[in-house]
Design an enzyme around this catalytic site. Structure first.
Site, PDB file in Angstrom:
ATOM      1  N   GLY A   2       0.850  -1.190   0.000  1.00  0.00           N
ATOM      2  CA  GLY A   2       0.000   0.000   0.000  1.00  0.00           C
ATOM      3  C   GLY A   2       0.879   1.231   0.000  1.00  0.00           C
ATOM      4  CB  THR A   3       1.336   3.880  -2.097  1.00  0.00           C
ATOM      5  OG1 THR A   3       0.042   3.831  -2.657  1.00  0.00           O
ATOM      6  CG2 THR A   3       2.220   2.904  -2.816  1.00  0.00           C
TER       7      THR A   3
END
Lengths: 264, 232
Positions: A41-42
């Site tokens: 995830g960013t």
């Protein structure tokens, strides 16, 4: 079920460790090779506003240089007044958010009283510490934790490092690959006493800026109708911000600036 | 040389049952009854120690007898339900499986241990409107020897079950409102109460499994709320 189980405490995480360790992620078995093959995830962010705290995350998950998912959810309500936003290895992070939400409910039911917000943040930091061997292999879990403190009557937020270090932030924070750009954007406009609508606009602008600069962050995708997840924790509990409001905040943010440095 | 006593298994079981019954008969009663908005649990309880508790989304627990023993049962129920819900899904946690597990655990203590548990419990589950085959509420009663029974409309545990049930049998009807159900509960408990004092909001513990509430359906009523319901 047995009358005298081997674990007698109030923690669900410890209950699993003692009685059902096979249900917990086996962090020692993960190695470097897994790092690029599993989704990450960013960008996620959290900021205080007058009467609460806003938590937001984009929807893109990447595995190495590939898109793993365009509509992953990285912001979770962990109980009625707190939220966790995850960046890092998606699998272990999402699982940690799940365990934390069961943990908080479990404690409340066993003890007949909910944990204080400080207690919740502390518990999460212990869980991150347990994940350290995996973090050393690149499978880090670096969440933000935010919630409404019913005693202090205000929003609060914490960031963490891979060793479980827990740092309370007094204003805002963003983490993940696009976190730097998001933080810079928020820094320009954040001020104490921001109202919820302005906080939402700022959060969407920050995620848009992060998506512009960082290829691993997804912004607002009007074509596919994919919007960031934004949750507001206030005295009324955790509420999802409406997609329509996010969309108008996004349109507003892009109309107020140029085309991002292109020569066209 | 002294010979060890011989006691027949029948005698041992009868003695244990006698012992457990004696402990429970001293206790006050608890009623679980269905009303139009879910399941209501009413206990005669003037202390701040709860006899009724939340187990899971749609499941509540009530216990009479020795506090330390039924509270321990409540906790192992929460552990059982949370572990199950975590390893499968929230919808997979069902009242029947929990009541069965209780029956096993309590029965095991009754046969194996010197001292049986001096308790009686109710497992109440509110129906789920989303699933066609799961709309009905369930009420299970498990006694000190692990004997399990299921009940429709209402279920009573504690010291004076017969007297309390007599009132409910003549006055209970389907589709009671929440206020009516609390009042009926109080009336039935009043009849069974040894002190025969008029029970009021400060001597009643009232909890609800609210069918319409999203997520966790268990709610503990505050003293003010109970007062309002009794006066309405």
């Amino acid at each position: 079920m047995s009358w005298r189980g081997s674990y007698q405490g109030s923690s669900f995480f410890e209950l699993l460790q003692v009685e059902q360790p096979q249900l917990l992620p086996n962090v020692l078995a993960w190695d470097q090779a897994a790092k690029d093959s599993i989704p990450h995830g960013t960008t996620v962010l959290a900021m205080l506003y007058e009467g609460g705290v806003l938590v937001a995350g984009d929807r893109l998950a990447t595995a190495g240089h590939s898109v793993a998912s365009r509509d992953v959810v990285k912001v979770f309500a962990t109980d009625s007044h707190s939220c966790m936003a995850i960046s890092g290895a998606a699998g272990p992070s999402i699982e940690m958010a799940r365990i934390l939400s069961v943990e908080l409910e479990h404690y409340e039911k066993i003890e007949g009283q909910a944990l204080e917000l400080d207690g919740k943040a502390n518990k999460l930091s212990q869980m991150i510490r347990q994940n350290l061997p995996a973090a050393m292999q690149g499978l880090a879990v670096v969440p933000l934790f935010a919630g409404y403190d019913l005693r202090r009557r205000s929003g609060r937020l914490w960031k963490f490092d891979i060793t479980g270090g827990r740092y309370e932030e007094a204003e805002f924070d963003a983490t993940g690959s696009g976190g730097l750009y998001a933080r810079e954007t928020i820094k320009q406009a954040w001020r104490p006493g921001l109202d919820q609508a302005s906080a939402l606009s700022l959060a969407v602008a920050a995620l848009t800026a992060a998506a512009d600069e960082d290829r691993a962050t997804g912004g607002v995708d009007l074509e596919r109708r994919i919007f960031p997840v934004v949750k507001a924790c206030s005295g009324d509990g955790v509420q999802d911000c409406e997609e329509a409001d996010i969309e108008s905040a996004y349109r507003d943010a892009v109309s107020r600036r140029g085309n991002g440095g292109s020569s066209q | 040389m002294s010979m060890p006593f011989y006691a027949s298994p029948e005698q041992i079981m009868a003695d244990k049952a006698e012992f457990a019954r004696k402990g429970i008969s001293r206790g006050k009663s608890i009623i679980a009854l269905e009303f139009d908005g879910g399941v209501l649990l009413v206990a005669e309880n003037a202390t701040s120690l709860s006899k009724v508790g939340e187990i899971y989304d749609r499941i509540a627990f009530a216990g009479v007898g020795k506090f330390s023993e039924f509270d321990q049962l409540r906790k192992i129920g929460v552990r059982f339900a949370d572990t199950k819900g975590y390893s499968y899904s929230r919808e997979d946690v069902a009242g029947q499986a929990l009541a069965n597990a209780y029956s096993q655990a309590i029965g095991e203590v009754f046969t194996r241990e010197m001292k049986p548990l001096e308790i009686e419990i109710i497992v109440a589950e509110v129906g789920d409107d989303r699933w066609e085959d799961h709309r009905r509420n369930s009420l299970y009663r498990v006694t000190f020897d692990g004997f399990i029974s299921d009940h429709a409309d209402y279920c009573v545990i504690g010291g004076n079950v017969d007297e309390v049930e007599t009132v409910l049998a003549s006055e209970y009807r389907e589709g009671l409102g929440a206020g009516e159900a609390v009042k009926l509960g109080r009336k039935a408990l009043d009849t069974g109460s040894e002190s025969s004092a008029n029970l009021n909001e400060s001597t009643l513990e009232v909890c609800v499994l609210d069918r319409a509430k999203p997520g966790r359906k268990f709610t503990r009523m505050s003293v003010e709320e109970v007062k309002r319901m009794l006066e309405a």
